[in-house]
Design a protein around this motif. Sequence first.
Motif, short mmCIF file in Angstrom:
data_model
loop_
_atom_site.label_atom_id
_atom_site.label_comp_id
_atom_site.label_asym_id
_atom_site.label_seq_id
_atom_site.Cartn_x
_atom_site.Cartn_y
_atom_site.Cartn_z
N GLU A 1 1.78 9.24 -6.08
CA GLU A 1 2.34 10.58 -5.87
C GLU A 1 3.28 10.95 -7.02
OE1 GLU A 1 2.32 14.10 -4.11
OE2 GLU A 1 1.17 12.39 -3.37
N GLN A 2 4.07 10.00 -7.48
CA GLN A 2 4.98 10.25 -8.60
C GLN A 2 4.19 10.55 -9.87
OE1 GLN A 2 7.50 6.80 -8.78
NE2 GLN A 2 8.73 7.44 -7.01
N ARG A 3 3.09 9.82 -10.08
CA ARG A 3 2.25 10.08 -11.26
C ARG A 3 1.67 11.48 -11.21
NH1 ARG A 3 0.83 4.61 -10.53
NH2 ARG A 3 -1.00 5.17 -9.30
N LYS A 4 1.22 11.91 -10.01
CA LYS A 4 0.67 13.26 -9.87
C LYS A 4 1.73 14.32 -10.18
CE LYS A 4 -2.69 12.19 -6.25
NZ LYS A 4 -3.03 12.40 -4.83
N ALA B 1 0.83 -1.20 0.00
CA ALA B 1 0.00 0.00 0.00
C ALA B 1 0.87 1.26 0.00
CB ALA B 1 -0.94 0.00 1.20
N ALA B 2 1.94 1.25 0.79
CA ALA B 2 2.84 2.41 0.83
C ALA B 2 3.50 2.61 -0.53
CB ALA B 2 3.89 2.22 1.91
N TYR B 3 3.90 1.52 -1.18
CA TYR B 3 4.53 1.63 -2.50
C TYR B 3 3.53 2.15 -3.53
CZ TYR B 3 7.03 0.31 -6.73
OH TYR B 3 7.65 0.33 -7.96
N GLN B 4 2.30 1.68 -3.48
CA GLN B 4 1.28 2.17 -4.40
C GLN B 4 1.01 3.65 -4.19
OE1 GLN B 4 -1.80 -0.69 -3.53
NE2 GLN B 4 -1.23 -1.97 -5.28
N ASP B 5 1.01 4.09 -2.93
CA ASP B 5 0.85 5.51 -2.65
C ASP B 5 2.01 6.32 -3.22
OD1 ASP B 5 -1.48 4.93 -1.29
OD2 ASP B 5 -0.59 5.11 0.72
N ARG C 1 4.38 13.98 -12.11
CA ARG C 1 4.65 13.98 -13.56
C ARG C 1 3.53 14.66 -14.31
NH1 ARG C 1 6.89 8.71 -12.71
NH2 ARG C 1 4.90 7.78 -13.23
N ALA C 2 2.29 14.41 -13.92
CA ALA C 2 1.15 15.04 -14.60
C ALA C 2 1.17 16.54 -14.40
CB ALA C 2 -0.15 14.45 -14.07
N ALA C 3 1.52 16.98 -13.20
CA ALA C 3 1.60 18.42 -12.93
C ALA C 3 2.73 19.07 -13.74
CB ALA C 3 1.81 18.67 -11.44
N ALA C 4 3.85 18.37 -13.86
CA ALA C 4 4.98 18.91 -14.63
C ALA C 4 4.62 18.97 -16.10
CB ALA C 4 6.21 18.04 -14.41
N THR C 5 3.91 17.99 -16.60
CA THR C 5 3.49 17.98 -18.00
C THR C 5 2.48 19.09 -18.26
OG1 THR C 5 3.86 15.60 -18.13
CG2 THR C 5 2.47 16.56 -19.81
N ALA C 6 1.55 19.27 -17.35
CA ALA C 6 0.54 20.30 -17.50
C ALA C 6 1.14 21.71 -17.44
CB ALA C 6 -0.53 20.16 -16.43
N ALA C 7 2.23 21.87 -16.71
CA ALA C 7 2.87 23.18 -16.57
C ALA C 7 3.65 23.56 -17.83
CB ALA C 7 3.81 23.17 -15.36
N LYS C 8 3.96 22.61 -18.67
CA LYS C 8 4.74 22.89 -19.89
C LYS C 8 3.91 23.55 -20.90
CE LYS C 8 8.17 19.31 -19.41
NZ LYS C 8 8.77 18.14 -19.99
#
Length: 58
Positions: free
Chosen positions: A46-49, A38-42, A51-58
Amino acid sequence: MLAGYNSPEDALDAVKAMSKADRLDSKTYVADYNRAVAAYQDQLAEQRKKRAAATAAK
């Protein structure tokens, strides 16, 4: 506990050297494993979020 050893004595020595919490026959092994998964999935979520935020900021 699942590795190959040269003799049964070597295997027994290796198991005895392990902490009881790391042994497959530990009473809390399944709960500890599920907690770690569960901790690893969390962490992955978090890493996906990020990356998505970094992509959206571009």
